[in-house]
Design a protein around this motif. Structure first.
Motif, short mmCIF file in Angstrom:
data_model
loop_
_atom_site.label_atom_id
_atom_site.label_comp_id
_atom_site.label_asym_id
_atom_site.label_seq_id
_atom_site.Cartn_x
_atom_site.Cartn_y
_atom_site.Cartn_z
N UNK A 282 0.84 -1.20 0.00
CA UNK A 282 0.00 0.00 0.00
C UNK A 282 0.88 1.25 0.00
N UNK A 283 0.66 2.13 -0.98
CA UNK A 283 1.44 3.34 -1.10
C UNK A 283 2.42 3.33 -2.26
N UNK A 284 2.74 2.13 -2.75
CA UNK A 284 3.70 2.01 -3.86
C UNK A 284 3.19 2.74 -5.11
N UNK A 285 4.08 3.44 -5.83
CA UNK A 285 5.52 3.60 -5.59
C UNK A 285 5.88 4.90 -4.87
N UNK A 286 4.85 5.72 -4.57
CA UNK A 286 5.14 7.01 -3.94
C UNK A 286 5.62 6.86 -2.51
N UNK A 287 5.09 5.87 -1.80
CA UNK A 287 5.41 5.71 -0.40
C UNK A 287 5.67 4.25 -0.05
N UNK A 288 6.39 4.05 1.06
CA UNK A 288 6.53 2.72 1.65
C UNK A 288 5.34 2.47 2.56
N UNK A 289 5.24 1.27 3.11
CA UNK A 289 4.22 0.95 4.10
C UNK A 289 4.14 2.05 5.15
N UNK A 290 2.95 2.39 5.57
CA UNK A 290 2.80 3.48 6.54
C UNK A 290 3.48 3.15 7.86
N UNK A 291 3.35 1.90 8.33
CA UNK A 291 4.00 1.52 9.58
C UNK A 291 5.51 1.56 9.47
N UNK A 292 6.05 0.99 8.38
CA UNK A 292 7.50 1.01 8.18
C UNK A 292 8.00 2.45 8.02
N UNK A 293 7.19 3.30 7.43
CA UNK A 293 7.58 4.70 7.27
C UNK A 293 7.63 5.41 8.62
N UNK A 294 6.71 5.05 9.52
CA UNK A 294 6.78 5.63 10.86
C UNK A 294 8.04 5.18 11.58
N UNK A 295 8.44 3.92 11.37
CA UNK A 295 9.69 3.44 11.97
C UNK A 295 10.85 4.27 11.44
N UNK A 296 10.90 4.47 10.14
CA UNK A 296 11.99 5.25 9.54
C UNK A 296 12.01 6.68 10.07
N UNK A 297 10.84 7.25 10.31
CA UNK A 297 10.76 8.61 10.84
C UNK A 297 11.34 8.73 12.25
N UNK A 298 11.39 7.61 12.98
CA UNK A 298 11.87 7.65 14.36
C UNK A 298 13.39 7.51 14.49
N UNK A 299 14.08 7.10 13.42
CA UNK A 299 15.50 6.76 13.53
C UNK A 299 16.34 7.97 13.93
N UNK A 300 17.07 7.81 15.04
CA UNK A 300 17.94 8.88 15.53
C UNK A 300 19.19 8.97 14.67
N UNK A 301 19.99 10.00 14.89
CA UNK A 301 21.21 10.19 14.10
C UNK A 301 22.11 8.97 14.27
N UNK A 302 22.53 8.40 13.15
CA UNK A 302 23.25 7.13 13.18
C UNK A 302 24.68 7.24 13.68
N UNK A 303 25.21 8.44 13.79
CA UNK A 303 26.58 8.60 14.30
C UNK A 303 26.73 8.02 15.69
N UNK A 304 25.67 8.09 16.50
CA UNK A 304 25.76 7.60 17.87
C UNK A 304 25.84 6.07 17.90
N UNK A 305 25.06 5.41 17.04
CA UNK A 305 25.17 3.95 16.92
C UNK A 305 26.54 3.56 16.38
N UNK A 306 26.98 4.27 15.35
CA UNK A 306 28.28 3.95 14.75
C UNK A 306 29.40 4.06 15.76
N UNK A 307 29.28 5.01 16.69
CA UNK A 307 30.31 5.19 17.72
C UNK A 307 30.39 4.00 18.67
N UNK A 308 29.35 3.18 18.71
CA UNK A 308 29.34 1.96 19.51
C UNK A 308 29.53 0.72 18.63
N UNK A 309 30.24 0.89 17.52
CA UNK A 309 30.62 -0.24 16.65
C UNK A 309 29.40 -0.94 16.09
#
Length: 250
Positions: free
Chosen positions: A82-109
């Motif tokens: 649902x949403x293809x091709x303009x959007x990904x799944x609404x739930x998965x898109x909400x997950x993506x919207x929550x992702x914090x800056x990845x530099x902090x994860x990268x700093x922990x290997x």
């Protein structure tokens, strides 16, 4: 709408302190669960899965990007969703919207990537449109999703790399994915955890002083010692926090 009673500031603070007892118990239980998670057995990844990335074909071990830990979120973005091709799944898109800056994860290997079955051209367009440009996002080309329980529904798999060997260490899906996005919650599902001294981890696991590795996301330097000024600031903050907690126990 039947709202709670309106009380004085003193009564409100008393109610807050009563609830705080349960909240602290919940935090301790969550820490204990993370410690148990770090002791889960591992299972070997025996297939060198192939993905399509912005630069072409990419092997599974390459997803680690030189780090020891890998978190893979299976996002549903492909024909038929649902949403293809303009959007990904609404739930998965909400997950993506929550992702914090990845530099902090990268700093922990630790590396975080998203994977989908959409072609790279569509993924690049989606990332640009939704301002997800910092999330590494690869195209599944084989049975990776089926082999790791994410062919029909979203889910988060965690892996650990030891040289040329990789192991699956954890998996969470359904409502468990709701907590993902925060740096701390991502680290809590990895085999090494937050890698701080207060954690209950198996002997020999990497651990550094609590708070001291924190940095601005544009200022991390690999293997750099903690900044002396930040050590002073964090020590003072922790001391004030401990003092406040002690007062409430009296």
């Amino acid at each position: 709408m039947r709202t709670p009673p309106v009380v004085s500031q003193e009564e409100w603070e008393a109610a807050r302190q009563q609830l705080l007892i349960k909240e602290k118990a919940h935090t301790r239980a969550r820490d204990a669960l993370a410690a148990e998670r770090r002791r889960m057995p591992w299972t070997a990844v025996k297939t060198d899965y192939v993905f399509e990335g912005p630069s072409g074909k990419t092997g599974f071990l390459d997803l680690f990007d030189g780090r020891r830990q890998l978190i893979v979120y299976r996002a549903f973005y492909e024909p038929g969703v649902f949403g293809w091709p303009e959007h990904a799944c609404r739930g998965c898109s909400m997950v993506a919207d929550q992702v914090a800056h990845l530099a902090h994860l990268n700093a922990r290997d630790t590396t975080l990537v998203f994977v989908s079955r959409a072609p790279q051209a569509d993924i690049a367009r989606l990332k640009e449109h939704m301002v997800w440009n910092d999330i590494p996002w690869f195209t599944i080309t084989d049975n990776f999703d089926k082999d790791f329980g994410v062919d029909e529904w979203h889910g988060t798999n965690v892996f650990f790399r030891d040289g040329e060997r990789a192991f699956r260490t954890y998996f969470i899906n359904n409502r468990g994915d709701e907590q993902m996005g925060n740096t701390w919650n991502y680290l809590d599902i990895t085999p090494l955890g937050r890698q701080e001294l207060w954690e209950d981890s198996p002997e020999g696991y990497p651990q550094t002083q609590t708070y001291k590795w924190w940095n601005w996301h544009d200022s991390y330097v690999t293997d750099a010692p903690p900044d002396k000024k930040w050590v002073e600031v964090s020590d003072a903050g922790e001391a004030a926090f401990r003092a406040e907690s002690a007062r409430h126990k009296c």
